[in-house]
Design a protein around this motif. Sequence first.
Motif, PDB file in Angstrom:
ATOM      1  N   PHE A  25      -5.506  -7.403   2.074  1.00 28.03           N
ATOM      2  CA  PHE A  25      -6.623  -7.214   2.992  1.00 28.03           C
ATOM      3  C   PHE A  25      -6.898  -8.460   3.836  1.00 28.03           C
ATOM      4  O   PHE A  25      -7.378  -8.359   4.960  1.00 28.03           O
ATOM      5  CB  PHE A  25      -7.868  -6.809   2.209  1.00 28.03           C
ATOM      6  N   VAL A  28      -5.349  -8.649   7.289  1.00 26.76           N
ATOM      7  CA  VAL A  28      -6.051  -8.146   8.473  1.00 26.76           C
ATOM      8  C   VAL A  28      -6.564  -9.312   9.310  1.00 26.76           C
ATOM      9  O   VAL A  28      -6.456  -9.319  10.535  1.00 26.76           O
ATOM     10  CB  VAL A  28      -7.232  -7.234   8.066  1.00 26.76           C
ATOM     11  N   MET A  39      -3.102   0.904  13.574  1.00 26.81           N
ATOM     12  CA  MET A  39      -4.173   1.879  13.390  1.00 26.81           C
ATOM     13  C   MET A  39      -4.357   2.748  14.633  1.00 26.81           C
ATOM     14  O   MET A  39      -4.650   3.945  14.533  1.00 26.81           O
ATOM     15  CB  MET A  39      -5.480   1.159  13.046  1.00 26.81           C
ATOM     16  N   THR A  95      -0.827  -3.091   3.981  1.00 25.39           N
ATOM     17  CA  THR A  95      -2.182  -3.192   4.532  1.00 25.39           C
ATOM     18  C   THR A  95      -2.541  -1.960   5.351  1.00 25.39           C
ATOM     19  O   THR A  95      -3.627  -1.382   5.189  1.00 25.39           O
ATOM     20  CB  THR A  95      -2.307  -4.452   5.418  1.00 25.39           C
ATOM     21  N   ILE A  99      -5.546   0.693   4.449  1.00 28.19           N
ATOM     22  CA  ILE A  99      -6.689   0.863   5.347  1.00 28.19           C
ATOM     23  C   ILE A  99      -6.757   2.306   5.858  1.00 28.19           C
ATOM     24  O   ILE A  99      -7.829   2.918   5.887  1.00 28.19           O
ATOM     25  CB  ILE A  99      -6.607  -0.116   6.530  1.00 28.19           C
ATOM     26  N   SER A 100      -5.607   2.842   6.265  1.00 28.49           N
ATOM     27  CA  SER A 100      -5.600   4.213   6.792  1.00 28.49           C
ATOM     28  C   SER A 100      -6.022   5.216   5.726  1.00 28.49           C
ATOM     29  O   SER A 100      -6.699   6.206   6.024  1.00 28.49           O
ATOM     30  CB  SER A 100      -4.214   4.567   7.337  1.00 28.49           C
ATOM     31  N   VAL A 103      -9.872   4.873   5.730  1.00 28.81           N
ATOM     32  CA  VAL A 103     -10.505   5.303   6.984  1.00 28.81           C
ATOM     33  C   VAL A 103     -10.391   6.812   7.178  1.00 28.81           C
ATOM     34  O   VAL A 103     -11.335   7.467   7.633  1.00 28.81           O
ATOM     35  CB  VAL A 103      -9.878   4.561   8.181  1.00 28.81           C
TER      36      VAL A 103
END
Length: 281
Positions: A25, A28, A39, A95, A99-100, A103
Motif C-alpha cells: 500500500f 501507492v 485504476m 497493489t 485496491i481494485s 474499490v
Amino acid sequence: MIWIVMPILIVLMFLLGTDLNKDSFTNVARNPRAVIIGMTGQLLILPVIAFVLACLLKLPPVYFMGIMLIACCPGGSSSNVFSMLAKGDVALSVTLTAISSIVTMFTIPAIMEFVSNFVSEQSGIDINLPFGKLIVQNIVLLFVPLILGILFRKFYPDTAAKVNKILGKLAFPALMTLALIFFLQYTEEIKANFAVLGITITVLILAAMLCSSLLSRLTKSNTAVRRTIVIEVGMQNAAQAISIASSPFIFNNGEMALPAIIYALLMNVILLIYVAVVKKS
C-alpha cells in the motif's frame, strides 16, 4: 453452482491477502501515477469499451448485463503471476489488485445499477438489482477474506507463505474447473452465442489492453509498469462476476455468467500470447 463459486472466490481473496503487506500500500505513495493509470484503465476505460461494444452489437439483455459485469470486476487472481512472467512490476500488480478489489465493492453496484436501468428501458424487460444485497455480498466475499489473509500473514508469516504457495497452485485449476462446469451446464447456449460473445470479448480485451498501453506510454511510464498495467486492465476477476450473476441474492441467472466464463478462457490465451511476445522484446 453458486455454492462452488463462492468458496473459490473466498479462497482467491484470502490468497490475495496473504500476498499483501504494508509495502503493497505504500507503493501507492511511491508511484501514484502508475496506480492512477492502472485504476483508470480498470474502472473507467474497460467498462466504457464494454458498454459501447454491447450497444453496437445489440447484445441480448442477459449478455449485455454479463459483459458489463465482467468489465466491472478487475483484479484477476493470476495477474500477479502474469506480471512476473512478463517482467513487469509485480509490486504494482499486487497493489492494483488489492485496491481494485476494495474499490469495486462499491463501484460495481453503482455501475450495474445504471446498466440495469439502461437495459430495462431499452428492452422493456424489468431487471432488478438489489443494491444493498450486492454490497453486503461483496463485503462478505471480498473484503472479509482479504482482511483475514492480511492478518494471517501478519501474525503467522511462515505458515502464510506455505499456504500461499499451495493455494497459488490451486487457484487457476479451480477457476478452469468452474469454467468447465458452466460449459457443460450451458452447452447449447454457448454454442448458439459463442460467435458474438467470443468476438465481443476478444475485441474488449484487445481494445482495453491497447488503450491502457497508449495511456501508460503517454504518461511516460517505464516498460515494467506499462506491461503490468496492460495485464491488470486485461485480466478480470471472473469468479467475482460469476458469483454476482449466479447468486440467489443478486441476479440468480447462470446464463448471465457465460460472458465471464468465456472471458476467463480468452483472457488467459490472449495474455499468454502477450507475455510470450513482450519477453522476446
